[in-house]
Design a protein around this motif. Structure first.
Motif, PDB file in Angstrom:
ATOM      1  N   ALA A  39      80.555  -9.101  29.370  1.00 44.52           N
ATOM      2  CA  ALA A  39      81.102  -8.754  28.063  1.00 44.52           C
ATOM      3  C   ALA A  39      80.959  -7.267  27.788  1.00 44.52           C
ATOM      4  CB  ALA A  39      80.386  -9.558  26.968  1.00 44.52           C
ATOM      5  N   GLU A  40      79.805  -6.716  28.178  1.00 46.29           N
ATOM      6  CA  GLU A  40      79.566  -5.287  27.971  1.00 46.29           C
ATOM      7  C   GLU A  40      80.561  -4.440  28.770  1.00 46.29           C
ATOM      8  OE1 GLU A  40      75.559  -2.590  27.703  1.00 46.29           O
ATOM      9  OE2 GLU A  40      75.900  -3.663  29.568  1.00 46.29           O
ATOM     10  N   GLN A  41      80.931  -4.934  29.950  1.00 43.65           N
ATOM     11  CA  GLN A  41      81.883  -4.227  30.798  1.00 43.65           C
ATOM     12  C   GLN A  41      83.195  -3.965  30.068  1.00 43.65           C
ATOM     13  OE1 GLN A  41      81.429  -3.060  33.838  1.00 43.65           O
ATOM     14  NE2 GLN A  41      83.511  -2.607  34.524  1.00 43.65           N
ATOM     15  N   LEU A  42      83.555  -4.892  29.176  1.00 45.67           N
ATOM     16  CA  LEU A  42      84.808  -4.774  28.439  1.00 45.67           C
ATOM     17  C   LEU A  42      84.810  -3.577  27.496  1.00 45.67           C
ATOM     18  CD1 LEU A  42      85.248  -8.537  27.503  1.00 45.67           C
ATOM     19  CD2 LEU A  42      86.515  -7.298  29.230  1.00 45.67           C
ATOM     20  N   PHE A  43      83.616  -3.160  27.070  1.00 46.12           N
ATOM     21  CA  PHE A  43      83.528  -2.080  26.088  1.00 46.12           C
ATOM     22  C   PHE A  43      83.194  -0.732  26.716  1.00 46.12           C
ATOM     23  CE2 PHE A  43      82.929  -5.860  23.543  1.00 46.12           C
ATOM     24  CZ  PHE A  43      83.744  -5.619  22.458  1.00 46.12           C
ATOM     25  N   ILE A  44      82.854  -0.740  28.024  1.00 42.41           N
ATOM     26  CA  ILE A  44      82.471   0.507  28.683  1.00 42.41           C
ATOM     27  C   ILE A  44      83.603   1.526  28.643  1.00 42.41           C
ATOM     28  CG2 ILE A  44      81.955   1.539  30.935  1.00 42.41           C
ATOM     29  CD1 ILE A  44      80.253  -0.903  31.559  1.00 42.41           C
ATOM     30  N   ALA A  45      84.820   1.022  28.868  1.00 44.25           N
ATOM     31  CA  ALA A  45      85.974   1.932  28.937  1.00 44.25           C
ATOM     32  C   ALA A  45      86.351   2.505  27.573  1.00 44.25           C
ATOM     33  CB  ALA A  45      87.168   1.208  29.544  1.00 44.25           C
ATOM     34  N   GLY A  46      85.762   1.942  26.527  1.00 44.64           N
ATOM     35  CA  GLY A  46      86.009   2.488  25.183  1.00 44.64           C
ATOM     36  C   GLY A  46      87.362   2.120  24.634  1.00 44.64           C
ATOM     37  N   GLY A  47      88.273   3.066  24.646  1.00 43.06           N
ATOM     38  CA  GLY A  47      89.564   2.844  24.006  1.00 43.06           C
ATOM     39  C   GLY A  47      89.638   3.645  22.726  1.00 43.06           C
ATOM     40  N   LYS A  48      90.806   3.736  22.158  1.00 40.69           N
ATOM     41  CA  LYS A  48      91.006   4.586  20.987  1.00 40.69           C
ATOM     42  C   LYS A  48      90.649   3.901  19.676  1.00 40.69           C
ATOM     43  CE  LYS A  48      94.551   7.514  23.082  1.00 40.69           C
ATOM     44  NZ  LYS A  48      94.484   6.958  24.438  1.00 40.69           N
ATOM     45  N   LEU A  97      80.953   1.248  13.700  1.00 42.25           N
ATOM     46  CA  LEU A  97      81.631   0.148  14.378  1.00 42.25           C
ATOM     47  C   LEU A  97      81.281   0.141  15.870  1.00 42.25           C
ATOM     48  CD1 LEU A  97      85.166  -1.215  14.004  1.00 42.25           C
ATOM     49  CD2 LEU A  97      84.605  -0.178  16.202  1.00 42.25           C
ATOM     50  N   ASN A  98      81.339   1.292  16.506  1.00 40.95           N
ATOM     51  CA  ASN A  98      81.030   1.370  17.935  1.00 40.95           C
ATOM     52  C   ASN A  98      79.593   0.946  18.211  1.00 40.95           C
ATOM     53  OD1 ASN A  98      83.557   2.284  18.889  1.00 40.95           O
ATOM     54  ND2 ASN A  98      83.094   4.366  18.236  1.00 40.95           N
ATOM     55  N   TYR A  99      78.678   1.292  17.316  1.00 42.68           N
ATOM     56  CA  TYR A  99      77.277   0.897  17.464  1.00 42.68           C
ATOM     57  C   TYR A  99      77.129  -0.615  17.280  1.00 42.68           C
ATOM     58  CZ  TYR A  99      72.325   0.363  16.318  1.00 42.68           C
ATOM     59  OH  TYR A  99      71.014  -0.057  16.285  1.00 42.68           O
ATOM     60  N   ASN A 100      77.810  -1.154  16.262  1.00 41.55           N
ATOM     61  CA  ASN A 100      77.684  -2.576  15.957  1.00 41.55           C
ATOM     62  C   ASN A 100      78.276  -3.473  17.040  1.00 41.55           C
ATOM     63  OD1 ASN A 100      76.417  -1.941  13.578  1.00 41.55           O
ATOM     64  ND2 ASN A 100      78.183  -2.350  12.262  1.00 41.55           N
ATOM     65  N   LEU A 101      79.347  -3.015  17.674  1.00 39.91           N
ATOM     66  CA  LEU A 101      80.006  -3.841  18.691  1.00 39.91           C
ATOM     67  C   LEU A 101      79.037  -4.245  19.801  1.00 39.91           C
ATOM     68  CD1 LEU A 101      83.536  -2.187  19.082  1.00 39.91           C
ATOM     69  CD2 LEU A 101      83.013  -4.428  18.108  1.00 39.91           C
ATOM     70  N   ASN A 102      78.207  -3.313  20.227  1.00 43.12           N
ATOM     71  CA  ASN A 102      77.242  -3.622  21.287  1.00 43.12           C
ATOM     72  C   ASN A 102      76.244  -4.687  20.842  1.00 43.12           C
ATOM     73  OD1 ASN A 102      78.123  -1.898  23.386  1.00 43.12           O
ATOM     74  ND2 ASN A 102      77.272  -0.141  22.302  1.00 43.12           N
ATOM     75  N   LYS A 103      75.866  -4.675  19.589  1.00 46.06           N
ATOM     76  CA  LYS A 103      74.939  -5.683  19.071  1.00 46.06           C
ATOM     77  C   LYS A 103      75.624  -7.029  18.924  1.00 46.06           C
ATOM     78  CE  LYS A 103      72.503  -4.439  15.530  1.00 46.06           C
ATOM     79  NZ  LYS A 103      72.173  -3.872  14.196  1.00 46.06           N
ATOM     80  N   MET A 104      76.892  -7.009  18.551  1.00 43.19           N
ATOM     81  CA  MET A 104      77.615  -8.249  18.277  1.00 43.19           C
ATOM     82  C   MET A 104      77.940  -9.042  19.537  1.00 43.19           C
ATOM     83  SD  MET A 104      80.150  -6.807  15.309  1.00 43.19           S
ATOM     84  CE  MET A 104      81.002  -8.349  14.923  1.00 43.19           C
ATOM     85  N   ILE A 105      78.012  -8.375  20.689  1.00 44.12           N
ATOM     86  CA  ILE A 105      78.355  -9.091  21.920  1.00 44.12           C
ATOM     87  C   ILE A 105      77.115  -9.483  22.711  1.00 44.12           C
ATOM     88  CG2 ILE A 105      80.596  -7.933  22.117  1.00 44.12           C
ATOM     89  CD1 ILE A 105      79.337  -6.261  24.413  1.00 44.12           C
ATOM     90  N   LEU A 144      85.344  -7.095   9.476  1.00 43.23           N
ATOM     91  CA  LEU A 144      86.669  -7.524   9.927  1.00 43.23           C
ATOM     92  C   LEU A 144      87.215  -6.566  10.995  1.00 43.23           C
ATOM     93  CD1 LEU A 144      89.179  -9.371   9.651  1.00 43.23           C
ATOM     94  CD2 LEU A 144      89.993  -7.811   7.866  1.00 43.23           C
ATOM     95  N   ALA A 145      87.000  -5.268  10.798  1.00 45.37           N
ATOM     96  CA  ALA A 145      87.442  -4.285  11.793  1.00 45.37           C
ATOM     97  C   ALA A 145      86.753  -4.538  13.130  1.00 45.37           C
ATOM     98  CB  ALA A 145      87.150  -2.866  11.301  1.00 45.37           C
ATOM     99  N   GLU A 146      85.473  -4.889  13.070  1.00 44.61           N
ATOM    100  CA  GLU A 146      84.721  -5.191  14.300  1.00 44.61           C
ATOM    101  C   GLU A 146      85.231  -6.478  14.946  1.00 44.61           C
ATOM    102  OE1 GLU A 146      80.798  -3.134  12.235  1.00 44.61           O
ATOM    103  OE2 GLU A 146      80.929  -5.323  12.419  1.00 44.61           O
ATOM    104  N   ILE A 147      85.463  -7.498  14.133  1.00 44.37           N
ATOM    105  CA  ILE A 147      85.979  -8.779  14.637  1.00 44.37           C
ATOM    106  C   ILE A 147      87.322  -8.582  15.328  1.00 44.37           C
ATOM    107  CG2 ILE A 147      86.918 -11.018  13.904  1.00 44.37           C
ATOM    108  CD1 ILE A 147      84.766 -10.936  11.636  1.00 44.37           C
ATOM    109  N   THR A 148      88.175  -7.793  14.704  1.00 38.45           N
ATOM    110  CA  THR A 148      89.507  -7.544  15.262  1.00 38.45           C
ATOM    111  C   THR A 148      89.420  -6.880  16.632  1.00 38.45           C
ATOM    112  OG1 THR A 148      90.488  -7.338  13.064  1.00 38.45           O
ATOM    113  CG2 THR A 148      91.695  -6.358  14.883  1.00 38.45           C
ATOM    114  N   GLU A 149      88.513  -5.920  16.772  1.00 39.62           N
ATOM    115  CA  GLU A 149      88.375  -5.240  18.061  1.00 39.62           C
ATOM    116  C   GLU A 149      87.815  -6.181  19.125  1.00 39.62           C
ATOM    117  OE1 GLU A 149      88.869  -1.661  20.416  1.00 39.62           O
ATOM    118  OE2 GLU A 149      89.772  -2.591  18.646  1.00 39.62           O
TER     119      GLU A 149
END
Length: 328
Positions: A41-50, A22-30, A77-82
């Motif tokens: 958009a990438e800045q939003l994912f830099i901080a990660g989160g739980k 999921l973490n790998y796919n998120l970068n591709k999806m944005i 769906l898990a990726e979409i939700t995040e």
């Protein structure tokens, strides 16, 4: 009554492989052609989160699957939700004038409000495109409601800003729209991708709803009792912005001084600290935690009605313990 045990870690072992993907796919999806938009958009994912929302979805998917296999659609769906959750955060940060989140600068602080709004809109658009490609109309309807609820929650919060007549029921309603709807609808959609069982849909919707409400209540308590370093964002931001949460609402009838501070909109330098100290002098923080416990107990009861020998059902319960014990 269900006894709440201390549990300080998110149970991710059974879904670790899916979470890594999921973490790998998120970068591709944005990904976006415009470098500024992509960077924002990438800045939003830099901080990660739980990734607590995907963890709930992935555990739910394994729990309801006969062979414990998560489908491609459920993983997506898990990726979409995040992505939806993250998009909502950038808009929240602009509204709340929050300069840091999880210890790093927010998007509007790095760029500007206009770019941040567009980055959030871009993420909502991306999530909608991937959602449509699931080719499941019931899931599309269920998840689309989340974005409507986000907007309604922000409006309800805005119209009640510094309103000392707000009730606990109104606070819970607003918390549902802003936080619990996402988890509730995501859990329901996860089941919809596996079965059309109405009872299963309802059970997991309610599980997500109660988990989400407990999460928000605890989050609001932490805003009062934690430091900015612990939160990764400014402490006391809710009160400063006129967002009156459970601990303060429970204090109102006990400490009349709070009414004056709220009416002054905490405009003086020491007003915020004074309000927090007043809250801490009462049992209101414990009452707010008790409210969260009620919702955790309801969520646990839903899962305990099902098969307890299922590893993922245990993890769904441990998630409840983790949420509650963020504040101990």
């Amino acid at each position: 009554m269900i006894k709440i045990h201390p549990y300080s870690k998110l149970p991710i072992q059974s879904v670790q492989e899916e979470l890594d993907q999921l973490n790998y796919n998120l970068n591709k999806m944005i990904a976006a052609d415009n470098p500024i938009l992509y960077s924002a958009a990438e800045q939003l994912f830099i901080a990660g989160g739980k990734r607590i929302r995907p963890i709930i979805i992935l555990n739910t998917a394994k729990f309801i699957s006969i062979n414990k296999i998560i489908s491609i659609e459920q993983k997506r769906l898990a990726e979409i939700t995040e992505i939806i959750h993250t998009a909502s955060l950038v808009h929240d940060d602009i509204i709340d004038n929050c300069d840091t989140r999880r210890g790093i600068n927010t998007v509007h602080n790095v760029f500007n409000n206009k770019i941040a709004v567009l980055a959030g809109d871009f993420l909502f658009a991306q999530s909608s495109w991937y959602l449509a490609n699931l080719n499941n109309l019931n899931v599309v309807k269920t998840i689309s409601k989340i974005i409507t609820d986000f907007a309604e929650g922000e409006i309800k919060q805005g119209t009640k800003s510094f309103d000392n007549t707000i009730s606990i029921d109104e606070y819970i309603e607003k918390s549902f729209y802003k936080t619990a709807s996402l988890i509730a609808c995501s859990c329901k959609a996860t089941v919809l991708l596996n079965t059309n069982s109405i009872s299963e849909n309802n059970d997991f919707y309610l599980y997500g709803k109660h988990v989400g409400l407990a999460f928000q209540i605890i989050d609001d308590i932490l805003d009062i009792v934690s430091t900015s370093e612990e939160l990764g964002k400014p402490a006391g931001l809710d009160l400063k912005n006129g967002n009156l949460t459970a601990s303060l609402i429970f204090t109102l009838n006990k400490k009349q001084k709070l009414y004056k501070l709220i009416n002054q909109e905490f405009q003086f330098k020491d007003n915020l600290d004074e309000a927090i100290n007043i809250i801490k002098q009462t049992n209101s923080i414990q009452k707010a935690k008790d409210l969260a416990i009620e919702h955790i107990q309801l969520a646990i009861h839903i899962i305990k009605k099902k098969q307890l020998n299922n590893k993922n059902s245990i993890d769904l319960i441990l998630i409840c313990y983790y949420i509650l014990n963020r504040f101990s």
